[in-house]
Write a protein that holds these residues in place. Structure first.
Motif, short mmCIF file in Angstrom:
data_model
loop_
_atom_site.label_atom_id
_atom_site.label_comp_id
_atom_site.label_asym_id
_atom_site.label_seq_id
_atom_site.Cartn_x
_atom_site.Cartn_y
_atom_site.Cartn_z
N LEU A 22 0.83 -1.20 0.00
CA LEU A 22 0.00 0.00 0.00
C LEU A 22 0.87 1.25 0.00
O LEU A 22 2.00 1.24 0.50
N ARG A 25 1.14 5.74 4.49
CA ARG A 25 0.11 6.54 5.17
C ARG A 25 0.57 7.98 5.26
O ARG A 25 1.75 8.27 5.42
N ASP A 33 -3.67 3.00 -5.20
CA ASP A 33 -3.39 3.02 -3.77
C ASP A 33 -2.42 1.92 -3.36
O ASP A 33 -2.03 1.83 -2.20
N ILE A 54 -6.23 -5.56 5.24
CA ILE A 54 -6.81 -4.23 5.05
C ILE A 54 -7.70 -3.84 6.23
O ILE A 54 -7.71 -2.68 6.64
N ASP A 55 -8.44 -4.80 6.79
CA ASP A 55 -9.31 -4.51 7.93
C ASP A 55 -8.54 -3.86 9.07
O ASP A 55 -9.02 -2.92 9.71
N GLN A 57 -5.77 -2.05 8.95
CA GLN A 57 -5.23 -0.74 8.63
C GLN A 57 -6.27 0.30 8.21
O GLN A 57 -6.11 1.47 8.50
N TRP A 58 -7.31 -0.12 7.50
CA TRP A 58 -8.24 0.82 6.88
C TRP A 58 -9.68 0.68 7.33
O TRP A 58 -10.54 1.39 6.86
N SER A 103 -14.52 0.27 2.55
CA SER A 103 -14.62 -0.08 3.96
C SER A 103 -15.67 0.76 4.66
O SER A 103 -16.18 1.72 4.11
N ALA A 105 -15.11 2.80 6.88
CA ALA A 105 -14.44 4.02 7.35
C ALA A 105 -15.03 5.36 6.92
O ALA A 105 -14.98 6.25 7.73
N ARG A 107 -13.82 4.46 3.23
CA ARG A 107 -12.62 4.61 2.40
C ARG A 107 -12.74 3.71 1.19
O ARG A 107 -13.40 2.68 1.21
N ARG A 108 -12.03 4.12 0.15
CA ARG A 108 -11.95 3.32 -1.07
C ARG A 108 -10.48 3.20 -1.44
O ARG A 108 -9.76 4.19 -1.48
N LEU A 109 -10.06 1.98 -1.70
CA LEU A 109 -8.72 1.73 -2.19
C LEU A 109 -8.83 1.10 -3.57
O LEU A 109 -9.63 0.19 -3.78
#
Length: 192
Positions: A22, A25, A33, A54-55, A57-58, A103, A105, A107-109
């Motif tokens: 990734l 940050r 990303d 990913i869960d 971190q994001w 997610s 959050a 968020r989109r990666l």
């Protein structure tokens, strides 16, 4: 391109770690990303390891989208670590070599999906480039450069052009636009 899922050659037990890279940050990512290098083209088998990484971190993944050109089976729901991830697909709206991860959050990666059959050296190079904040290429463009040039000598400047401005050599208005794009590209710096 049609891809077939062969359960006889697909690993039956998922590896607990995802091969994931990734963007750092706190730094605005480039066009992508990061990158994910799955071991197969089986989303049911591969997604749990990606989601676990990913869960943490994001935030918990709620859904993903992929392009069906690279995934022979796209189940609408995928069980992942005590919750369900909803899966969807776009055939023209999404680069065939990406996965979009959403997610809670919110968020989109957007991640480059390195083909499972890629050798370790090529995959490492692709993953580093996709996660670089300086990357301006699409996932398909990165793969095309890797396949066309790889580590063999210098790459031509046109290999780094986005497909929308790649030289076409056509006549009329399209040809004129291609000529303008070529002249602009001549002044672009070539990535190292």
């Amino acid at each position: 391109m049609t891809t077939m899922l062969d359960r006889a050659t697909t690993p039956t037990a998922p590896d607990p770690t995802a091969r994931l890279s990734l963007a750092p940050r706190g730094v605005r990512p480039g066009r992508l990303d990061g990158a994910w290098w799955p071991r197969s083209r089986d989303l049911l088998l591969e997604l749990p390891a990606l989601a676990a990484d990913i869960d943490e971190q994001w935030g918990r993944i709620t859904r993903i989208t992929v392009n069906p050109a690279q995934w022979p089976v796209i189940p609408p729901r995928i069980p992942v670590a005590g919750h369900t991830v909803h899966a969807g697909w776009f055939s023209t709206e999404q680069d065939e070599h990406t996965i979009a991860v959403f997610s809670y959050a919110p968020r989109r990666l957007t991640l480059l999906v390195v083909p499972p059959e890629t050798d370790a050296v090529g995959a490492a190079r692709l993953m580093a480039e996709a996660a670089s904040p300086a990357n301006t290429m699409t996932a398909s463009a990165l793969l095309a450069v890797e396949r066309g040039g790889g580590a063999q000598g210098p790459r031509s400047r046109s290999a780094f052009l986005p497909s929308a401005v790649a030289p076409s050599g056509g006549a009329g208005e399209a040809g004129r636009r291609a000529d303008v794009a070529r002249s602009r590209a001549a002044s672009w710096p070539v990535p190292a």
